[in-house]
Scaffold this motif. Structure first.
Motif, PDB file in Angstrom:
ATOM      1  N   LEU A   1       3.227  -7.602  -4.830  1.00 44.69           N
ATOM      2  CA  LEU A   1       4.093  -7.319  -3.200  1.00 44.69           C
ATOM      3  C   LEU A   1       4.233  -6.137  -3.399  1.00 44.69           C
ATOM      4  O   LEU A   1       4.223  -5.164  -2.361  1.00 44.69           O
ATOM      5  CB  LEU A   1       5.370  -8.723  -2.901  1.00 44.69           C
ATOM      6  CG  LEU A   1       4.403  -9.456  -2.197  1.00 44.69           C
ATOM      7  CD1 LEU A   1       5.961 -10.234  -1.827  1.00 44.69           C
ATOM      8  CD2 LEU A   1       3.306  -9.902  -1.097  1.00 44.69           C
ATOM      9  N   SER A   2       4.880  -5.715  -4.119  1.00 43.41           N
ATOM     10  CA  SER A   2       5.533  -4.155  -4.443  1.00 43.41           C
ATOM     11  C   SER A   2       4.298  -3.072  -4.454  1.00 43.41           C
ATOM     12  O   SER A   2       4.486  -2.024  -3.963  1.00 43.41           O
ATOM     13  CB  SER A   2       6.219  -3.763  -5.669  1.00 43.41           C
ATOM     14  OG  SER A   2       7.511  -4.270  -5.784  1.00 43.41           O
ATOM     15  N   GLU A   3       2.979  -3.691  -4.899  1.00 35.18           N
ATOM     16  CA  GLU A   3       2.462  -2.627  -5.129  1.00 35.18           C
ATOM     17  C   GLU A   3       1.280  -2.752  -3.836  1.00 35.18           C
ATOM     18  O   GLU A   3       0.602  -1.904  -3.797  1.00 35.18           O
ATOM     19  CB  GLU A   3       1.224  -2.988  -6.674  1.00 35.18           C
ATOM     20  CG  GLU A   3       1.582  -2.449  -7.774  1.00 35.18           C
ATOM     21  CD  GLU A   3       0.487  -1.790  -8.860  1.00 35.18           C
ATOM     22  OE1 GLU A   3       0.123  -1.686  -8.218  1.00 35.18           O
ATOM     23  OE2 GLU A   3       0.921  -1.365  -9.905  1.00 35.18           O
ATOM     24  N   TRP A   4       1.272  -3.587  -3.177  1.00 31.76           N
ATOM     25  CA  TRP A   4       0.460  -3.844  -1.963  1.00 31.76           C
ATOM     26  C   TRP A   4       1.251  -2.983  -1.309  1.00 31.76           C
ATOM     27  O   TRP A   4       1.067  -1.545  -0.126  1.00 31.76           O
ATOM     28  CB  TRP A   4       0.722  -5.001  -1.475  1.00 31.76           C
ATOM     29  CG  TRP A   4       0.303  -5.144  -0.339  1.00 31.76           C
ATOM     30  CD1 TRP A   4      -1.964  -4.564   0.152  1.00 31.76           C
ATOM     31  CD2 TRP A   4       0.541  -5.720   0.834  1.00 31.76           C
ATOM     32  NE1 TRP A   4      -1.378  -5.117   1.648  1.00 31.76           N
ATOM     33  CE2 TRP A   4      -0.397  -5.905   2.505  1.00 31.76           C
ATOM     34  CE3 TRP A   4       1.606  -6.361   0.982  1.00 31.76           C
ATOM     35  CZ2 TRP A   4      -0.150  -5.564   3.079  1.00 31.76           C
ATOM     36  CZ3 TRP A   4       2.837  -6.193   2.730  1.00 31.76           C
ATOM     37  CH2 TRP A   4       1.009  -6.165   3.888  1.00 31.76           C
ATOM     38  N   LEU A   5       2.670  -2.739  -1.044  1.00 35.92           N
ATOM     39  CA  LEU A   5       3.769  -2.285  -0.037  1.00 35.92           C
ATOM     40  C   LEU A   5       3.210  -0.336  -0.671  1.00 35.92           C
ATOM     41  O   LEU A   5       3.247   0.241  -0.131  1.00 35.92           O
ATOM     42  CB  LEU A   5       4.754  -2.402  -0.249  1.00 35.92           C
ATOM     43  CG  LEU A   5       5.130  -3.857   0.056  1.00 35.92           C
ATOM     44  CD1 LEU A   5       6.511  -4.449   0.433  1.00 35.92           C
ATOM     45  CD2 LEU A   5       5.138  -3.818   1.834  1.00 35.92           C
ATOM     46  N   ALA A   6       3.381  -0.088  -1.904  1.00 35.02           N
ATOM     47  CA  ALA A   6       3.233   1.077  -2.399  1.00 35.02           C
ATOM     48  C   ALA A   6       1.436   1.755  -1.883  1.00 35.02           C
ATOM     49  O   ALA A   6       1.365   2.847  -1.293  1.00 35.02           O
ATOM     50  CB  ALA A   6       3.183   0.895  -3.675  1.00 35.02           C
ATOM     51  N   HIS A   7       0.849   0.843  -2.144  1.00 35.01           N
ATOM     52  CA  HIS A   7      -0.584   1.142  -1.428  1.00 35.01           C
ATOM     53  C   HIS A   7      -1.112   1.409   0.127  1.00 35.01           C
ATOM     54  O   HIS A   7      -1.038   2.198   1.093  1.00 35.01           O
ATOM     55  CB  HIS A   7      -1.594   0.038  -1.967  1.00 35.01           C
ATOM     56  CG  HIS A   7      -2.719  -0.011  -1.175  1.00 35.01           C
ATOM     57  ND1 HIS A   7      -3.130   1.518  -1.180  1.00 35.01           N
ATOM     58  CD2 HIS A   7      -3.881  -0.216   0.153  1.00 35.01           C
ATOM     59  CE1 HIS A   7      -4.776   0.790  -1.006  1.00 35.01           C
ATOM     60  NE2 HIS A   7      -5.085   0.217   0.281  1.00 35.01           N
ATOM     61  N   ARG A   8      -0.274   0.161   1.034  1.00 35.10           N
ATOM     62  CA  ARG A   8       0.453   0.830   2.363  1.00 35.10           C
ATOM     63  C   ARG A   8       0.852   1.471   2.872  1.00 35.10           C
ATOM     64  O   ARG A   8       0.753   2.541   3.698  1.00 35.10           O
ATOM     65  CB  ARG A   8       0.405  -0.948   3.198  1.00 35.10           C
ATOM     66  CG  ARG A   8      -0.174  -1.956   3.236  1.00 35.10           C
ATOM     67  CD  ARG A   8      -0.860  -1.579   3.380  1.00 35.10           C
ATOM     68  NE  ARG A   8      -1.156  -0.771   4.893  1.00 35.10           N
ATOM     69  CZ  ARG A   8      -2.243  -0.737   5.381  1.00 35.10           C
ATOM     70  NH1 ARG A   8      -2.857  -0.348   5.475  1.00 35.10           N
ATOM     71  NH2 ARG A   8      -1.812  -0.268   7.266  1.00 35.10           N
ATOM     72  N   ARG A   9       2.266   2.133   1.891  1.00 35.16           N
ATOM     73  CA  ARG A   9       2.993   3.968   2.506  1.00 35.16           C
ATOM     74  C   ARG A   9       1.568   5.322   2.109  1.00 35.16           C
ATOM     75  O   ARG A   9       1.488   5.695   2.801  1.00 35.16           O
ATOM     76  CB  ARG A   9       3.806   3.406   1.744  1.00 35.16           C
ATOM     77  CG  ARG A   9       4.689   4.660   1.973  1.00 35.16           C
ATOM     78  CD  ARG A   9       5.909   5.028   0.239  1.00 35.16           C
ATOM     79  NE  ARG A   9       6.251   6.769   1.134  1.00 35.16           N
ATOM     80  CZ  ARG A   9       7.135   6.584  -0.202  1.00 35.16           C
ATOM     81  NH1 ARG A   9       7.245   6.620  -1.455  1.00 35.16           N
ATOM     82  NH2 ARG A   9       7.646   8.081   0.278  1.00 35.16           N
ATOM     83  N   GLU A  10       1.163   4.750   0.884  1.00 35.28           N
ATOM     84  CA  GLU A  10      -0.535   6.034   0.801  1.00 35.28           C
ATOM     85  C   GLU A  10      -1.020   5.941   1.885  1.00 35.28           C
ATOM     86  O   GLU A  10      -1.510   6.596   2.318  1.00 35.28           O
ATOM     87  CB  GLU A  10      -0.673   5.639  -0.401  1.00 35.28           C
ATOM     88  CG  GLU A  10      -1.452   6.995  -1.347  1.00 35.28           C
ATOM     89  CD  GLU A  10      -2.328   6.326  -2.443  1.00 35.28           C
ATOM     90  OE1 GLU A  10      -3.057   7.185  -2.674  1.00 35.28           O
ATOM     91  OE2 GLU A  10      -1.954   5.542  -3.395  1.00 35.28           O
ATOM     92  N   VAL A  11      -1.207   5.147   2.410  1.00 36.63           N
ATOM     93  CA  VAL A  11      -2.381   4.969   3.058  1.00 36.63           C
ATOM     94  C   VAL A  11      -1.970   5.639   4.645  1.00 36.63           C
ATOM     95  O   VAL A  11      -2.664   6.411   5.389  1.00 36.63           O
ATOM     96  CB  VAL A  11      -3.228   3.453   3.688  1.00 36.63           C
ATOM     97  CG1 VAL A  11      -3.865   3.330   4.559  1.00 36.63           C
ATOM     98  CG2 VAL A  11      -3.788   2.836   2.278  1.00 36.63           C
ATOM     99  N   LEU A  12      -0.790   4.552   5.214  1.00 34.56           N
ATOM    100  CA  LEU A  12       0.066   5.969   5.969  1.00 34.56           C
ATOM    101  C   LEU A  12       0.237   6.920   5.563  1.00 34.56           C
ATOM    102  O   LEU A  12      -0.379   8.088   6.499  1.00 34.56           O
ATOM    103  CB  LEU A  12       1.222   5.070   6.383  1.00 34.56           C
ATOM    104  CG  LEU A  12       2.338   5.361   7.185  1.00 34.56           C
ATOM    105  CD1 LEU A  12       2.061   5.130   8.341  1.00 34.56           C
ATOM    106  CD2 LEU A  12       3.786   4.843   7.043  1.00 34.56           C
ATOM    107  N   GLN A  13       0.744   7.697   4.476  1.00 36.64           N
ATOM    108  CA  GLN A  13       0.462   9.187   4.531  1.00 36.64           C
ATOM    109  C   GLN A  13      -0.407   9.908   4.632  1.00 36.64           C
ATOM    110  O   GLN A  13      -0.935  10.848   4.861  1.00 36.64           O
ATOM    111  CB  GLN A  13       1.552   9.668   3.040  1.00 36.64           C
ATOM    112  CG  GLN A  13       2.905   9.140   2.681  1.00 36.64           C
ATOM    113  CD  GLN A  13       2.695   9.010   1.263  1.00 36.64           C
ATOM    114  OE1 GLN A  13       2.442   9.074   0.656  1.00 36.64           O
ATOM    115  NE2 GLN A  13       4.215   9.723   1.255  1.00 36.64           N
ATOM    116  N   ARG A  14      -1.841   9.274   4.173  1.00 38.75           N
ATOM    117  CA  ARG A  14      -3.013   9.811   3.895  1.00 38.75           C
ATOM    118  C   ARG A  14      -3.933   9.729   5.584  1.00 38.75           C
ATOM    119  O   ARG A  14      -4.312  10.866   5.501  1.00 38.75           O
ATOM    120  CB  ARG A  14      -4.443   9.216   2.663  1.00 38.75           C
ATOM    121  CG  ARG A  14      -3.396   9.665   2.061  1.00 38.75           C
ATOM    122  CD  ARG A  14      -4.627   8.666   0.607  1.00 38.75           C
ATOM    123  NE  ARG A  14      -5.952   9.547   1.076  1.00 38.75           N
ATOM    124  CZ  ARG A  14      -7.002   9.342  -0.500  1.00 38.75           C
ATOM    125  NH1 ARG A  14      -6.715   8.898  -1.564  1.00 38.75           N
ATOM    126  NH2 ARG A  14      -7.957   9.405  -0.007  1.00 38.75           N
TER     127      ARG A  14
END
Length: 748
Positions: free
Chosen positions: A358-371
């Motif tokens: 879940l942490s890696e999925w959340l980190a990916h979602r944050r990176e997608v948001l930033q991009r």
């Protein structure tokens, strides 16, 4: 001589290669290809390349959930031609699975036509079926054109494809995955999306949350076909903590009253990935093989819903016992493995626990948001540049028109006069005359102000980690609402229950047809079971030099206990004994019995009974018969004896006194209470001998007297007052047997 394999020119271009090194390199590259590009899903979007390419191709074809369907053959062709250089059938099989609501918890493709069923029937050919994306697939692809993820060249380098999808839906755990790579495998069962969103939100609030904390939200797997998970909470927690384990899933069933005291069992939910038709065939085979004596018939009355009817043999059959026997023998209970082996950040294969996934999925979602935010910010800045140029043009409209009409190079003049950029000057020159209305100027000012405010918001977002997590939480909250447990798709299907505590012996008996048999053991240790209860053993035949040792009636549901001269007890199921057609089989083949041991006795196991064991030197003790039951071929050591001593006697305990006779024909009677009850040991002295050993032993009630049978078959009985001279304490020598006692020194 055959034709030379060396080409003309001396074979200058032939290169010697070390075979071992070449194989290692080639196999390693194959292994990496399988792990990275075929078998393991990416932790961020939960997809393998083939599924990612199918979803992306459907998106590029415009097959939105609110749009029309397209032939699957066209979708497969698009995927194969542009992205996936593999067979069309493998791509179609993957597409079919994405559309099966009994295979995937949240389907990514919506199918029209025959896409197979839970009975294991395959889908129709791709030329007949049609498909489009579901809202779940749209969530996974959301923002793909806003620089949310990296792209790479396709296999022919003519197009590009996403390395990973933006993944606004927790697809890895929600839909699960299975795959076998080289040297590793993955197996992830599906879960409830609403529960995963709750756990993710908890992880945002408290990043150091443990797996134990997250299990307050994620109860366990949620299979598309329902079923009941019967594992304990401790077992489920351990599986999610380590990323390895499994879940025992049972079919959901209930009892239906058929009137007049009768009933039938109806199975309404199947374990995940169990083919119903194959399951019914298996149960029918068990019925024919007579391994389900409590079951009379099985019927499939399924329509849209699963309805499997099980008819018991009689109304007295316990439904729980019947189902327990079926759970043991059929796929009505199956084990779904958990192996959270995934590609971390799309590169490193590793086994993760629930919190890490879940942490890696959340980190990916944050990176997608930033991009996506940076992409939007760049677009806003480009638009603001144009708008500011337009506003300058409106403020100096007459001068702009003059420059355009009179100057040879109006673009350069505009840039010089109003300090415009190349892009602004070009946009002014390309402006239509109708855009010179006053209304248009007001709209540009309004758009400029709106975009300026949005730009400030995005810059604030990009500069604050807290705001980013707040936005990610808001997005996940929206997904949570869409797939809440109140919706038909989002409601939990799999339930949890404790497995009913059932008597194991009763379950084992329920799986065996009860039939009368006669167990026959020969002097040389051969055993067989004849059908029916025999009254005359004289007709039994044996190998040359062999004879009857003992025979006794039993039933196929009984356990047969064999006790040897070495003091060991072995247990055999009566249903597993060889038939009575030949001479049977040697017991030594069926159990690990030493060559220097022989069968002392054998009998039907009675758990309520106790036995008195005695060895040749006259030692003995009482043992509960339940202690003699051994579950392995090795048996159980009960009486400790070493050669030349042997276990000599094994008699049932009854009454309150024991009569012992030695080879010296002396008899001793003492109270049964003087003997210890043990589970294993050498025992205590029963009778003292100068030489020789024990001959026979008997338990009896003093009130009824001691009985024996003489050589002529007559019965003799001595009451208490006639036995006074033989009654003493244990371990005495005793006195010579009474007159009329058989010369054999045996009570019978």
């Amino acid at each position: 001589m055959g034709k030379s394999l060396i080409p003309p020119g001396g074979g200058d271009h032939i290169q010697a290669v070390d075979l071992k090194q070449a194989l290692e390199e080639r196999y390693l590259s194959y292994a990496l290809s399988t792990i990275m590009h075929r078998a393991l899903p990416d932790v961020r979007d939960g997809m393998k390349p083939v599924h990612r390419r199918i979803v992306y191709a459907m998106s590029e074809m415009g097959l939105r959930s609110n749009g029309s369907y397209k032939k699957c053959a066209k979708i497969v062709g698009e995927v194969m031609g542009n992205f996936h250089p593999h067979g069309d059938q493998s791509i179609y099989d993957a597409l079919v699975r994405l559309a099966q609501d009994f295979s995937v918890r949240y389907p990514l493709a919506e199918g029209q036509g025959n896409f197979g069923n839970i009975d294991g029937d395959s889908a129709a050919a791709m030329r007949y079926t049609e498909s489009k994306m579901t809202s779940v697939a749209e969530l996974l692809i959301e923002g793909i054109n806003e620089d949310a993820v990296d792209f790479r060249s396709t296999y022919d380098e003519e197009n590009s494809e996403p390395v990973v999808l933006p993944g606004a839906f927790p697809n890895l755990l929600a839909n699960g995955a299975t795959g076998i790579a080289v040297g590793m495998a993955t197996s992830i069962p599906p879960h409830n999306a609403a529960e995963l969103c709750d756990a993710a939100l908890a992880l945002i609030r408290k990043p150091e949350a443990t797996v134990e904390d997250l299990l307050h939200y994620v109860e366990g797997p949620d299979f598309p076909t329902g079923g009941v998970v019967i594992d304990s909470r401790e077992s489920i927690l351990e599986s999610y903590k380590t990323g390895r384990g499994g879940f025992r899933v049972r079919a959901k069933w209930n009892v239906e009253d058929t009137g007049r005291g009768g009933y039938q069992i109806v199975v309404t939910e199947m374990p995940f990935q169990v083919q119903k038709s194959r399951l019914i065939e298996k149960i029918a085979e068990l019925l024919i093989a007579r391994k389900l004596p409590l079951l009379d018939d099985v019927r499939d009355e399924s329509a849209e819903d699963v309805r499997l009817v099980l008819v018991p043999k009689s109304r007295t059959v316990d439904p729980t016992l019947l189902m327990e026997s079926l759970f043991r023998l059929s796929e009505l209970e199956s084990r779904i493995p958990l192996n959270l082996n995934v590609l971390s950040m799309g590169k490193v294969p590793k086994v993760m626990n629930l919190a890490e996934v879940l942490s890696e999925w959340l980190a990916h979602r944050r990176e997608v948001l930033q991009r996506r935010s940076r992409h939007r910010l760049a677009a806003i800045e480009r638009r603001l540049e144009l708008l500011s140029g337009f506003l300058i043009a409106y403020l100096n409209l007459d001068e702009v028109i003059r420059i355009i009409r009179e100057e040879d190079e109006p673009k350069l003049e505009l840039m010089k006069t109003f300090e415009l950029t190349d892009i602004q000057a070009e946009a002014i020159l390309n402006m239509r005359l109708r855009s010179l209305r006053k209304l248009e100027e007001m709209e540009i000012r309004k758009e400029f102000d709106t975009l300026t405010a949005e730009k400030a918001d995005i810059e604030a977002l990009l500069s604050s980690e807290a705001k980013q997590w707040q936005t990610v939480a808001w997005e996940i909250g929206n997904v949570r609402k869409t797939f809440s447990k109140e919706t038909d798709l989002g409601r939990r299907r799999t339930t949890f229950a404790e497995a009913p505590v059932a008597d194991l012996a009763a379950i084992e008996q329920a799986m065996i047809e009860k039939e009368p048999i006669t167990v026959v053991i020969s002097d040389k240790g051969w055993i067989r079971a004849l059908k029916g209860h025999m009254s005359d053993y004289g007709s039994l035949q044996f190998k040359d030099g062999d004879a009857l040792k003992l025979a006794f009636p039993a039933h196929t549901t009984d356990k047969i206990v064999i006790f040897t001269t070495g003091g060991k007890a072995y247990t055999l199921g009566a249903d597993k004994l060889p038939g009575g057609r030949g001479h049977g089989e040697p017991i030594r083949i069926m159990v690990d019995m030493d060559n220097d041991q022989a069968v002392l006795t054998a009998f039907v196991h009675d758990p309520a009974r106790k036995l008195l064991l005695a060895s040749t030197p006259g030692n003995g003790f009482i043992v509960a018969e339940t202690e003699l039951v051994a579950n392995t071929r090795k048996g159980k050591q009960i009486m400790n004896v070493s050669l030349p001593d042997e276990a000599r006697l094994c008699v049932p305990v009854s009454g309150d006194h024991v009569a012992v006779i030695g080879a010296n024909r002396k008899m001793l009677i003492f109270p049964l209470a003087q003997l210890p009850e043990m589970s294993r040991g050498k025992g205590v002295r029963l009778q003292r001998y100068k030489d020789g050993g024990i001959a026979d032993i008997k338990c009896f009630a003093m009130e009824e007297g001691l009985t024996w049978e003489d050589s002529a078959g007559r019965m003799h009985n001595r009451k208490k007052d006639e036995l006074t001279e033989w009654i003493a304490d244990r371990a005495q020598a005793g006195r010579l047997v009474p007159k009329g006692f058989p010369r054999s020194g045996k009570f019978s």
